[in-house]
Write an enzyme that holds these catalytic residues in place. Structure first.
Site, short mmCIF file in Angstrom:
data_model
loop_
_atom_site.label_atom_id
_atom_site.label_comp_id
_atom_site.label_asym_id
_atom_site.label_seq_id
_atom_site.Cartn_x
_atom_site.Cartn_y
_atom_site.Cartn_z
N ASP A 23 53.49 36.92 57.70
CA ASP A 23 54.40 36.86 56.56
C ASP A 23 53.94 35.71 55.67
O ASP A 23 53.16 34.85 56.09
CB ASP A 23 55.83 36.63 57.07
CG ASP A 23 56.81 36.35 55.97
OD1 ASP A 23 56.82 37.09 54.97
OD2 ASP A 23 57.57 35.36 56.08
N ASP A 25 56.11 33.90 52.51
CA ASP A 25 57.16 32.92 52.20
C ASP A 25 57.94 32.55 53.45
O ASP A 25 58.44 33.41 54.17
CB ASP A 25 58.12 33.50 51.15
CG ASP A 25 57.46 33.68 49.80
OD1 ASP A 25 57.34 32.70 49.06
OD2 ASP A 25 57.03 34.82 49.50
N ASP A 199 59.49 34.74 59.52
CA ASP A 199 60.68 33.87 59.60
C ASP A 199 61.99 34.58 59.30
O ASP A 199 63.06 34.08 59.66
CB ASP A 199 60.54 32.72 58.61
CG ASP A 199 60.66 33.18 57.16
OD1 ASP A 199 59.89 34.08 56.75
OD2 ASP A 199 61.53 32.66 56.45
#
Length: 250
Positions: A23, A25, A199
């Site tokens: 991922d 961001d 996240d």
């Protein structure tokens, strides 16, 4: 299926024989008040280039951002990118596949922009195959933002996607998990073990997919229920772990 928050640190040998999925961001870069405020420094760009070399191009970014948005951050770094939650893919050799953009997105964008005009702090992010309403700058507007998104989803039959302090409407038919599975089915990923780092709630389908295919997910950030096997506490710890894992990866 989510499980209680993982507490184990991933071993630095985890990337041996792995295909690495990342991922962006909140995983490789810190979250910012506005998406355009995020930047890529020399440390991250150099790290991804080293990982790509060590893993023989078995590295991919899977992001809610568009492919072009990721490329604008890194420049001509030849890595595979699955953008727009996996709806668009550009492979490390430059081949790109795109879905059709629905006409309803224009109306959704205009409606979101009209809504955002009434409250300072709301931000509308236009994407090639979606529209996101960010309320990080106006957290009290979370219920209203979600209510608007649900109404628009009902009216247009587009997919409703939630995330950290945002809600998004986008083309359906895929997520980060299906993107990971699709990439794992072809060279250079096929035959290797998937490892995914993320996240957000939007990363959970990829955690599940990596586990189903014999690999593992790594949750980045504070403890929460997740399908990940391991956890790293923040972006800085993630970059440090990737640097160490790169050094011991044959």
């Amino acid at each position: 299926m989510t499980t209680p928050s993982p507490d184990s640190l991933p071993p630095v040998t985890l990337l041996r024989g792995a295909a690495l999925f990342l991922d962006f961001d909140g995983t490789l870069v810190e979250l910012a008040a506005r998406p355009e405020l995020v930047s890529v420094d020399d440390r991250l760009a150099s790290l991804l280039d080293r990982l790509r070399t060590k893993l023989d191009n078995r590295v991919a970014i899977i992001s809610g951002r568009s492919v072009d948005g990721i490329l604008a951050m890194f420049g001509p770094l030849p890595i595979t990118i699955a953008g727009s939650h996996g709806l668009e893919v550009q492979t490390h050799d430059g081949m790109r596949s795109l879905p059709e953009r629905p006409a309803a997105l224009d109306r959704i964008l205009n409606t979101m922009k009209d809504f955002a005009k009434t409250t300072p702090g709301l931000l509308v992010e236009e994407k090639p195959f979606g529209a996101a309403l960010h309320y990080r700058g106006a957290p009290a507007m979370e219920p209203q933002a979600h209510a608007l998104a649900r109404t628009l989803a009902d009216e247009t039959a587009l997919h409703l996607q939630t995330g950290k302090m945002m809600v998004e409407l986008r083309v359906g038919g895929g997520d980060k998990g299906s993107a990971l599975r699709r990439l794992m089915a072809s060279p250079p990923m096929a035959g290797f073990t998937p490892v995914f780092l993320g996240d957000d709630d939007t990363d959970e389908p990829a955690m599940v997919a990596a586990t189903d295919l014999g690999g593992a997910g790594i949750l980045i950030g504070a403890p929460r229920d997740s399908s990940a096997r391991y956890r790293l506490p923040n972006v800085d710890a993630t970059l440090a772990w990737l640097e160490q894992a790169c050094e011991v990866t044959a």
